[in-house]
Scaffold this motif. Sequence first.
Motif, PDB file in Angstrom:
ATOM      1  N   VAL A  71       0.828  -1.200   0.000  1.00 44.00           N
ATOM      2  CA  VAL A  71       0.000   0.000   0.000  1.00 44.00           C
ATOM      3  C   VAL A  71       0.863   1.250   0.000  1.00 44.00           C
ATOM      4  CG1 VAL A  71      -1.783   1.299   1.204  1.00 44.00           C
ATOM      5  CG2 VAL A  71      -1.821  -1.208   1.226  1.00 44.00           C
ATOM      6  N   ARG A  72       1.783   1.303   0.988  1.00 43.23           N
ATOM      7  CA  ARG A  72       2.586   2.503   1.132  1.00 43.23           C
ATOM      8  C   ARG A  72       3.872   2.387   0.327  1.00 43.23           C
ATOM      9  NH1 ARG A  72       2.352   4.604   6.598  1.00 43.23           N
ATOM     10  NH2 ARG A  72       4.236   5.698   5.974  1.00 43.23           N
ATOM     11  N   GLY A  73       3.993   3.177  -0.717  1.00 49.92           N
ATOM     12  CA  GLY A  73       5.147   3.115  -1.603  1.00 49.92           C
ATOM     13  C   GLY A  73       6.462   3.248  -0.867  1.00 49.92           C
ATOM     14  N   THR A  74       6.518   4.146   0.119  1.00 53.04           N
ATOM     15  CA  THR A  74       7.785   4.387   0.821  1.00 53.04           C
ATOM     16  C   THR A  74       8.248   3.137   1.555  1.00 53.04           C
ATOM     17  OG1 THR A  74       6.468   5.270   2.603  1.00 53.04           O
ATOM     18  CG2 THR A  74       7.578   6.860   1.166  1.00 53.04           C
ATOM     19  N   LEU A  75       7.313   2.271   1.909  1.00 52.03           N
ATOM     20  CA  LEU A  75       7.697   1.105   2.687  1.00 52.03           C
ATOM     21  C   LEU A  75       8.094  -0.067   1.808  1.00 52.03           C
ATOM     22  CD1 LEU A  75       5.064   1.117   5.537  1.00 52.03           C
ATOM     23  CD2 LEU A  75       7.426   1.868   5.598  1.00 52.03           C
ATOM     24  N   ARG A  76       7.846   0.077   0.530  1.00 53.59           N
ATOM     25  CA  ARG A  76       8.064  -1.060  -0.352  1.00 53.59           C
ATOM     26  C   ARG A  76       9.468  -1.639  -0.236  1.00 53.59           C
ATOM     27  NH1 ARG A  76       4.326  -2.699  -4.285  1.00 53.59           N
ATOM     28  NH2 ARG A  76       5.695  -4.302  -5.063  1.00 53.59           N
ATOM     29  N   SER A  77      10.441  -0.752  -0.183  1.00 49.66           N
ATOM     30  CA  SER A  77      11.810  -1.266  -0.168  1.00 49.66           C
ATOM     31  C   SER A  77      12.166  -1.862   1.196  1.00 49.66           C
ATOM     32  CB  SER A  77      12.788  -0.140  -0.478  1.00 49.66           C
ATOM     33  OG  SER A  77      12.749   0.806   0.562  1.00 49.66           O
ATOM     34  N   ARG A  78      11.367  -1.477   2.195  1.00 51.76           N
ATOM     35  CA  ARG A  78      11.689  -1.934   3.539  1.00 51.76           C
ATOM     36  C   ARG A  78      11.246  -3.367   3.786  1.00 51.76           C
ATOM     37  NH1 ARG A  78      13.206   0.625   7.892  1.00 51.76           N
ATOM     38  NH2 ARG A  78      13.715   2.829   7.754  1.00 51.76           N
ATOM     39  N   ILE A  79      11.572  -4.244   2.907  1.00 53.26           N
ATOM     40  CA  ILE A  79      11.220  -5.626   3.171  1.00 53.26           C
ATOM     41  C   ILE A  79      12.494  -6.445   3.057  1.00 53.26           C
ATOM     42  CG2 ILE A  79      10.602  -6.247   0.788  1.00 53.26           C
ATOM     43  CD1 ILE A  79       8.115  -7.580   2.468  1.00 53.26           C
ATOM     44  N   SER A  80      12.704  -7.291   4.009  1.00 54.54           N
ATOM     45  CA  SER A  80      13.972  -7.999   4.057  1.00 54.54           C
ATOM     46  C   SER A  80      13.819  -9.380   3.449  1.00 54.54           C
ATOM     47  CB  SER A  80      14.449  -8.104   5.496  1.00 54.54           C
ATOM     48  OG  SER A  80      14.306  -6.870   6.126  1.00 54.54           O
ATOM     49  N   GLN A  81      14.337  -9.526   2.237  1.00 56.52           N
ATOM     50  CA  GLN A  81      14.326 -10.832   1.583  1.00 56.52           C
ATOM     51  C   GLN A  81      14.978 -11.897   2.457  1.00 56.52           C
ATOM     52  OE1 GLN A  81      13.272 -12.294  -1.213  1.00 56.52           O
ATOM     53  NE2 GLN A  81      12.066 -10.490  -1.743  1.00 56.52           N
ATOM     54  N   GLU A  82      16.078 -11.485   3.128  1.00 56.15           N
ATOM     55  CA  GLU A  82      16.835 -12.456   3.927  1.00 56.15           C
ATOM     56  C   GLU A  82      15.968 -13.115   4.993  1.00 56.15           C
ATOM     57  OE1 GLU A  82      17.521  -9.234   3.657  1.00 56.15           O
ATOM     58  OE2 GLU A  82      19.646  -8.856   3.327  1.00 56.15           O
ATOM     59  N   ALA A  83      14.948 -12.389   5.443  1.00 55.02           N
ATOM     60  CA  ALA A  83      14.113 -12.943   6.515  1.00 55.02           C
ATOM     61  C   ALA A  83      13.470 -14.260   6.094  1.00 55.02           C
ATOM     62  CB  ALA A  83      13.038 -11.943   6.914  1.00 55.02           C
ATOM     63  N   ARG A  84      13.261 -14.428   4.776  1.00 57.88           N
ATOM     64  CA  ARG A  84      12.652 -15.676   4.309  1.00 57.88           C
ATOM     65  C   ARG A  84      13.576 -16.871   4.523  1.00 57.88           C
ATOM     66  NH1 ARG A  84       9.095 -16.979   0.334  1.00 57.88           N
ATOM     67  NH2 ARG A  84       8.979 -18.543   1.929  1.00 57.88           N
ATOM     68  N   GLU A  85      14.855 -16.590   4.792  1.00 58.48           N
ATOM     69  CA  GLU A  85      15.796 -17.698   4.993  1.00 58.48           C
ATOM     70  C   GLU A  85      15.849 -18.154   6.444  1.00 58.48           C
ATOM     71  OE1 GLU A  85      19.344 -16.018   3.268  1.00 58.48           O
ATOM     72  OE2 GLU A  85      18.855 -16.898   1.333  1.00 58.48           O
ATOM     73  N   ILE A  86      15.076 -17.483   7.305  1.00 59.92           N
ATOM     74  CA  ILE A  86      15.106 -17.840   8.726  1.00 59.92           C
ATOM     75  C   ILE A  86      14.756 -19.315   8.985  1.00 59.92           C
ATOM     76  CG2 ILE A  86      13.918 -17.420  10.937  1.00 59.92           C
ATOM     77  CD1 ILE A  86      15.967 -15.343  10.525  1.00 59.92           C
ATOM     78  N   PRO A  87      13.671 -19.850   8.380  1.00 59.27           N
ATOM     79  CA  PRO A  87      13.373 -21.266   8.658  1.00 59.27           C
ATOM     80  C   PRO A  87      14.523 -22.190   8.274  1.00 59.27           C
ATOM     81  CG  PRO A  87      11.493 -20.206   7.637  1.00 59.27           C
ATOM     82  CD  PRO A  87      12.622 -19.226   7.555  1.00 59.27           C
ATOM     83  N   ALA A  88      15.131 -21.950   7.106  1.00 57.59           N
ATOM     84  CA  ALA A  88      16.255 -22.807   6.688  1.00 57.59           C
ATOM     85  C   ALA A  88      17.433 -22.655   7.638  1.00 57.59           C
ATOM     86  CB  ALA A  88      16.670 -22.461   5.268  1.00 57.59           C
ATOM     87  N   ALA A  89      17.672 -21.407   8.093  1.00 60.02           N
ATOM     88  CA  ALA A  89      18.778 -21.182   9.018  1.00 60.02           C
ATOM     89  C   ALA A  89      18.525 -21.884  10.344  1.00 60.02           C
ATOM     90  CB  ALA A  89      18.979 -19.688   9.254  1.00 60.02           C
ATOM     91  N   LEU A  90      17.257 -21.861  10.784  1.00 62.45           N
ATOM     92  CA  LEU A  90      16.907 -22.572  12.017  1.00 62.45           C
ATOM     93  C   LEU A  90      17.234 -24.046  11.875  1.00 62.45           C
ATOM     94  CD1 LEU A  90      13.432 -21.331  13.307  1.00 62.45           C
ATOM     95  CD2 LEU A  90      15.546 -21.528  14.601  1.00 62.45           C
ATOM     96  N   GLU A  91      16.899 -24.606  10.698  1.00 63.67           N
ATOM     97  CA  GLU A  91      17.151 -26.025  10.458  1.00 63.67           C
ATOM     98  C   GLU A  91      18.656 -26.294  10.475  1.00 63.67           C
ATOM     99  OE1 GLU A  91      15.239 -27.499   6.901  1.00 63.67           O
ATOM    100  OE2 GLU A  91      16.617 -29.225   6.918  1.00 63.67           O
ATOM    101  N   ASN A  92      19.434 -25.454   9.751  1.00 70.29           N
ATOM    102  CA  ASN A  92      20.890 -25.631   9.744  1.00 70.29           C
ATOM    103  C   ASN A  92      21.448 -25.588  11.155  1.00 70.29           C
ATOM    104  OD1 ASN A  92      20.850 -25.705   6.991  1.00 70.29           O
ATOM    105  ND2 ASN A  92      21.503 -23.583   6.710  1.00 70.29           N
ATOM    106  N   SER A  93      21.047 -24.567  11.914  1.00 67.80           N
ATOM    107  CA  SER A  93      21.553 -24.412  13.272  1.00 67.80           C
ATOM    108  C   SER A  93      21.209 -25.613  14.128  1.00 67.80           C
ATOM    109  CB  SER A  93      20.974 -23.152  13.921  1.00 67.80           C
ATOM    110  OG  SER A  93      21.730 -22.032  13.561  1.00 67.80           O
ATOM    111  N   ALA A  94      19.960 -26.069  14.009  1.00 73.45           N
ATOM    112  CA  ALA A  94      19.532 -27.190  14.845  1.00 73.45           C
ATOM    113  C   ALA A  94      20.338 -28.441  14.509  1.00 73.45           C
ATOM    114  CB  ALA A  94      18.045 -27.445  14.654  1.00 73.45           C
ATOM    115  N   ILE A  95      20.516 -28.716  13.205  1.00 69.34           N
ATOM    116  CA  ILE A  95      21.257 -29.922  12.810  1.00 69.34           C
ATOM    117  C   ILE A  95      22.699 -29.837  13.314  1.00 69.34           C
ATOM    118  CG2 ILE A  95      22.208 -31.192  10.844  1.00 69.34           C
ATOM    119  CD1 ILE A  95      19.661 -30.435   9.297  1.00 69.34           C
ATOM    120  N   ILE A  96      23.335 -28.679  13.087  1.00 67.54           N
ATOM    121  CA  ILE A  96      24.729 -28.539  13.482  1.00 67.54           C
ATOM    122  C   ILE A  96      24.879 -28.632  15.000  1.00 67.54           C
ATOM    123  CG2 ILE A  96      26.648 -26.895  13.584  1.00 67.54           C
ATOM    124  CD1 ILE A  96      25.794 -25.972  10.755  1.00 67.54           C
ATOM    125  N   ALA A  97      24.048 -27.887  15.733  1.00 74.11           N
ATOM    126  CA  ALA A  97      24.207 -27.859  17.183  1.00 74.11           C
ATOM    127  C   ALA A  97      23.907 -29.222  17.809  1.00 74.11           C
ATOM    128  CB  ALA A  97      23.312 -26.786  17.785  1.00 74.11           C
TER     129      ALA A  97
END
Lengths: 296, 310
Positions: A71-97
């Motif tokens: 909706v708000r154009g100014t906020l459009r860029s404020r989205i972190s693609q990297e955040a979508r990698e959180i579930p995979a990172a959780l899995e990596n961390s859990a397996i390694i730890a």
Amino acid sequence: MSRAVWRQLGLWAATLVMLVFILGPILWMLNSSFQGESELLTRPSHVVPQQPTVANFSYIFTGAVPQGFDVRGTLRSRISQEAREIPAALENSAIIALTVAVLNVALGVLAAYTFARIRFRGRSLIFNFLLGSRLLPAIAVAIPYYAIVSALGLLDSYVGLILVYLTFSLPFTIWFLRDYIVSLPIDVEEAAQIDGCGRLQLLRRIVLPLAAPGLAAAGAFAFMASYNEFLFALLLTQTINSQTMPVILSSVATNPDASLALIATSVVLAMVPPLIFAIVFQRFLTRGLVAALGKG
Amino acid sequence: MVQQRAGESRRPSRGRQIAAGRESRYAYLTLLPVLLIMAAFSLYPIGYSVYLSVHKEVLTDPLNHPFVGFQNFNNALHSYYLISSLTSTLAFMAMAVPGVMVFGLLASLLLNEAFAGARILRVAILLPWAMPAVVSGIVWRWILNGDYGILNSLLFQFGIVHDYIPWLSQPVLARISLAVAHIWREGPLAAIFFLAGLQTISPDLYSAAAVDGAGRVAAFRRITVPLLRPTILIVLVYETIVAATTFDLVYVMTGGGPADATSLISWYAYAEVFKFLDLGTGAALAFLIAMALVGLILLYLRVLRSEEQH
């Protein structure tokens, strides 16, 4: 009022202040993760969310872009693609730890039992070498570790990180479990030895059951240390195939265009495993820390 | 080796020799995996660091690695950044270490009291310590955010400040903020250590002091402080080392800024290697840091030993 009542009041007031300092930051993060980006970008902040939402969580898990971003154009860029990698990172961390925790306890108890009960040539030399190797500060061995892992072709792999974390936690585990085993009564072992029990049998049938709380504490420490480690994870991983939670978190958070709501949500997700671990293992951890200090 | 005890025959029997041999073999076999891993990851790194530190190794100049003697050490020691990062580190430590100690001591006194609050606190206090330092840095960065942070908001709403304060973009405030985040994560560990020390003090001492008419303050000064002294020393040195090597927090919270105010020594060593790509100087610097820390540890062992003799 009597002095005892005043004292109780004072103690509770101090406890309250302490709890606010300790839990406040965690709770504010949790609160923020249920607010939308535009609500977080208000002055003054909303202590009670006006429009609580789970959109941040669903973006991370499903990729559905939260309302407000489109909706708000100014906020459009404020989205972190990297955040979508959180579930995979959780899995990596859990397996390694978890792998580090298991290997660490298995190799550690084998060595600790040997140090505790068997006399052999070079015992104290080897023991001191193991403990001494931990005196090197992490930043001092960063380059050589990178060189070793790279030479083994293990950059950006679980195995590389697991190896490195094993070398960090094994000396502590061996030293901690050795003291634990030394403090166990030796009579049963001696009796079993006379009956012809070998060392491995002694270890499995008699020592392991008695040392179980020590093993749990050592495993919990190894898990937390590996889950939390950042510098080497940053150096030795390159892609989401092996990047762990702290690495992804740091890339989410240090992106100048990052969405505050998604940072908060990522942090909340990252906090879940260690919080569960700390609460479940609270007794073992406290006792382990206390024992570690007593001999440190 | 089986030690001979007085009164035993001087030559061990053949059966016992075989048994001892078998025991040694078992011992070496069980230690082998651990030793292999540890040797690969401690002896080799030391050797490699020594090699790097006396050669020119700049990644942007990959084919040129002459032996340069102490040149790298010279570079590291005379760098402007070394002085500035040492100053930042000392300034940070001067706040972080006493902060952790005081927080730990106060929290442990509370934890040691017999009331329900102590039991709640005992679970809660492990939480900050259990989380990655990276999390602690991000959490505090958000709280202290200069435009939308909750701390500014609360201070403003209660009329304590009239303008939002840029906590992380003003050098002195940024150092203080970093120290607060550090205390939040490390203080709990100190508290648990102190609690362990407190619990070894016999309650009889306090009841005896009460019979003699000593007040709480006197009991604290005359019983608690002296008996807690060894614990305080151990924790002090441990926390000094932890503060001196802080890296994760800086990375996510301030990135060394503003104006290098929070560019601590570990951050500087990291930047030397991974931003300027100068492995030689980085290794020399790492060597110097390692020596300083090992010196600190040895000093502490000596103090501790002389403490035990008293």
